[in-house]
Design a protein around this motif. Sequence first.
Motif, PDB file in Angstrom:
ATOM      1  N   ARG A  47     -36.805 -11.520   1.981  1.00 49.10           N
ATOM      2  CA  ARG A  47     -37.438 -11.285   0.680  1.00 49.10           C
ATOM      3  C   ARG A  47     -38.318 -12.451   0.238  1.00 49.10           C
ATOM      4  O   ARG A  47     -38.799 -12.472  -0.887  1.00 49.10           O
ATOM      5  CB  ARG A  47     -36.376 -11.018  -0.387  1.00 49.10           C
ATOM      6  N   GLY A  48     -38.477 -13.449   1.129  1.00 49.65           N
ATOM      7  CA  GLY A  48     -39.311 -14.596   0.795  1.00 49.65           C
ATOM      8  C   GLY A  48     -38.634 -15.608  -0.104  1.00 49.65           C
ATOM      9  O   GLY A  48     -39.295 -16.350  -0.827  1.00 49.65           O
ATOM     10  N   VAL A  49     -37.286 -15.671  -0.040  1.00 46.76           N
ATOM     11  CA  VAL A  49     -36.525 -16.629  -0.840  1.00 46.76           C
ATOM     12  C   VAL A  49     -35.904 -17.659   0.100  1.00 46.76           C
ATOM     13  O   VAL A  49     -35.245 -17.312   1.076  1.00 46.76           O
ATOM     14  CB  VAL A  49     -35.420 -15.933  -1.671  1.00 46.76           C
ATOM     15  N   ASP A  50     -36.138 -18.932  -0.214  1.00 47.80           N
ATOM     16  CA  ASP A  50     -35.565 -20.037   0.543  1.00 47.80           C
ATOM     17  C   ASP A  50     -34.102 -20.181   0.112  1.00 47.80           C
ATOM     18  O   ASP A  50     -33.818 -20.513  -1.045  1.00 47.80           O
ATOM     19  CB  ASP A  50     -36.352 -21.312   0.234  1.00 47.80           C
ATOM     20  N   ILE A  51     -33.188 -19.926   1.022  1.00 48.56           N
ATOM     21  CA  ILE A  51     -31.753 -19.928   0.710  1.00 48.56           C
ATOM     22  C   ILE A  51     -31.323 -21.283   0.126  1.00 48.56           C
ATOM     23  O   ILE A  51     -30.539 -21.329  -0.812  1.00 48.56           O
ATOM     24  CB  ILE A  51     -30.909 -19.574   1.954  1.00 48.56           C
ATOM     25  N   TYR A 105     -37.371  -2.642   6.109  1.00 49.86           N
ATOM     26  CA  TYR A 105     -38.092  -2.091   4.964  1.00 49.86           C
ATOM     27  C   TYR A 105     -38.969  -3.134   4.258  1.00 49.86           C
ATOM     28  O   TYR A 105     -39.819  -2.792   3.448  1.00 49.86           O
ATOM     29  CB  TYR A 105     -37.110  -1.444   3.974  1.00 49.86           C
ATOM     30  N   LEU A 106     -38.780  -4.415   4.580  1.00 47.88           N
ATOM     31  CA  LEU A 106     -39.574  -5.485   3.967  1.00 47.88           C
ATOM     32  C   LEU A 106     -40.740  -5.924   4.853  1.00 47.88           C
ATOM     33  O   LEU A 106     -41.389  -6.934   4.577  1.00 47.88           O
ATOM     34  CB  LEU A 106     -38.668  -6.679   3.650  1.00 47.88           C
ATOM     35  N   GLU A 107     -41.037  -5.148   5.884  1.00 44.63           N
ATOM     36  CA  GLU A 107     -42.070  -5.517   6.854  1.00 44.63           C
ATOM     37  C   GLU A 107     -43.414  -5.804   6.200  1.00 44.63           C
ATOM     38  O   GLU A 107     -44.050  -6.831   6.484  1.00 44.63           O
ATOM     39  CB  GLU A 107     -42.228  -4.413   7.905  1.00 44.63           C
ATOM     40  N   ASN A 108     -43.887  -4.928   5.346  1.00 45.81           N
ATOM     41  CA  ASN A 108     -45.201  -5.130   4.720  1.00 45.81           C
ATOM     42  C   ASN A 108     -45.217  -6.376   3.848  1.00 45.81           C
ATOM     43  O   ASN A 108     -46.198  -7.133   3.845  1.00 45.81           O
ATOM     44  CB  ASN A 108     -45.622  -3.907   3.906  1.00 45.81           C
ATOM     45  N   SER A 109     -44.160  -6.599   3.107  1.00 49.61           N
ATOM     46  CA  SER A 109     -44.072  -7.783   2.259  1.00 49.61           C
ATOM     47  C   SER A 109     -44.097  -9.061   3.098  1.00 49.61           C
ATOM     48  O   SER A 109     -44.826 -10.004   2.789  1.00 49.61           O
ATOM     49  CB  SER A 109     -42.790  -7.726   1.427  1.00 49.61           C
ATOM     50  N   VAL A 110     -43.311  -9.095   4.168  1.00 45.03           N
ATOM     51  CA  VAL A 110     -43.270 -10.267   5.051  1.00 45.03           C
ATOM     52  C   VAL A 110     -44.641 -10.503   5.677  1.00 45.03           C
ATOM     53  O   VAL A 110     -45.116 -11.638   5.747  1.00 45.03           O
ATOM     54  CB  VAL A 110     -42.176 -10.104   6.128  1.00 45.03           C
ATOM     55  N   ARG A 111     -45.286  -9.450   6.106  1.00 45.05           N
ATOM     56  CA  ARG A 111     -46.623  -9.574   6.703  1.00 45.05           C
ATOM     57  C   ARG A 111     -47.613 -10.166   5.686  1.00 45.05           C
ATOM     58  O   ARG A 111     -48.395 -11.058   6.008  1.00 45.05           O
ATOM     59  CB  ARG A 111     -47.115  -8.221   7.221  1.00 45.05           C
ATOM     60  N   ASN A 112     -47.569  -9.680   4.445  1.00 43.97           N
ATOM     61  CA  ASN A 112     -48.472 -10.178   3.401  1.00 43.97           C
ATOM     62  C   ASN A 112     -48.197 -11.640   3.055  1.00 43.97           C
ATOM     63  O   ASN A 112     -49.126 -12.429   2.896  1.00 43.97           O
ATOM     64  CB  ASN A 112     -48.379  -9.318   2.142  1.00 43.97           C
ATOM     65  N   GLY A 142     -41.588 -11.655  14.357  1.00 43.21           N
ATOM     66  CA  GLY A 142     -42.589 -11.260  13.369  1.00 43.21           C
ATOM     67  C   GLY A 142     -42.067 -10.284  12.341  1.00 43.21           C
ATOM     68  O   GLY A 142     -40.874  -9.978  12.261  1.00 43.21           O
ATOM     69  N   ALA A 143     -42.997  -9.766  11.546  1.00 42.68           N
ATOM     70  CA  ALA A 143     -42.661  -8.896  10.417  1.00 42.68           C
ATOM     71  C   ALA A 143     -41.948  -7.618  10.836  1.00 42.68           C
ATOM     72  O   ALA A 143     -41.143  -7.077  10.076  1.00 42.68           O
ATOM     73  CB  ALA A 143     -43.923  -8.547   9.635  1.00 42.68           C
TER      74      ALA A 143
END
Length: 172
Positions: free
Chosen positions: A118-122, A97-104, A91-92
């Motif tokens: 960071r929410g980018v598909d490699i 440091y990107l925990e909140n972003s991943v959760r959202n 999980g997030a």
Amino acid sequence: EYSVIGKSCVGRDIPMLKIGRAKEYALFAGAFHSTEAITCTLLLKFAEELCQALENDDEFSGLNARRAFMGRGLMIVPLVNPDGLEITMHGAVSSGYLENSVRNISGGKYNKWNANARGVDINHNFPAGWNELKELELKSGITGPAMTRFGGYAPESEPETKALTELCRRNR
């Protein structure tokens, strides 16, 4: 030979195994998407069996491994997206440091997460075909970080992508 070719967004190692000595290398890479974690396991098992065959002068896939590898080399990057794999499994909280972003982005549903932290598909972040993929993303309503299919704001913007492209640029 084991080495680290780069770090993920959150700072995890991106490992590489190099087998053989050659002017040119084939590249096998896996786990671009965290839902494809089995590819990491398969590549590591493949490397283990190949190395055993080379060490013992045995056959591998019906060929003498040492003879088949004379003048040839293979680079294996079994885990291109270590952060994505951790997010899928834990999980997030595993995204630093990107925990909140991943959760959202995920809405708390991590089992289908494919992107990096960071929410980018490699797969969508490489220069080849980036503009075409960006058009498809926009047509699909993907305009920013997502669990899958967002290619970033520029090609090679992600450290995971950069690690692979630089590996390829340094080696034939």
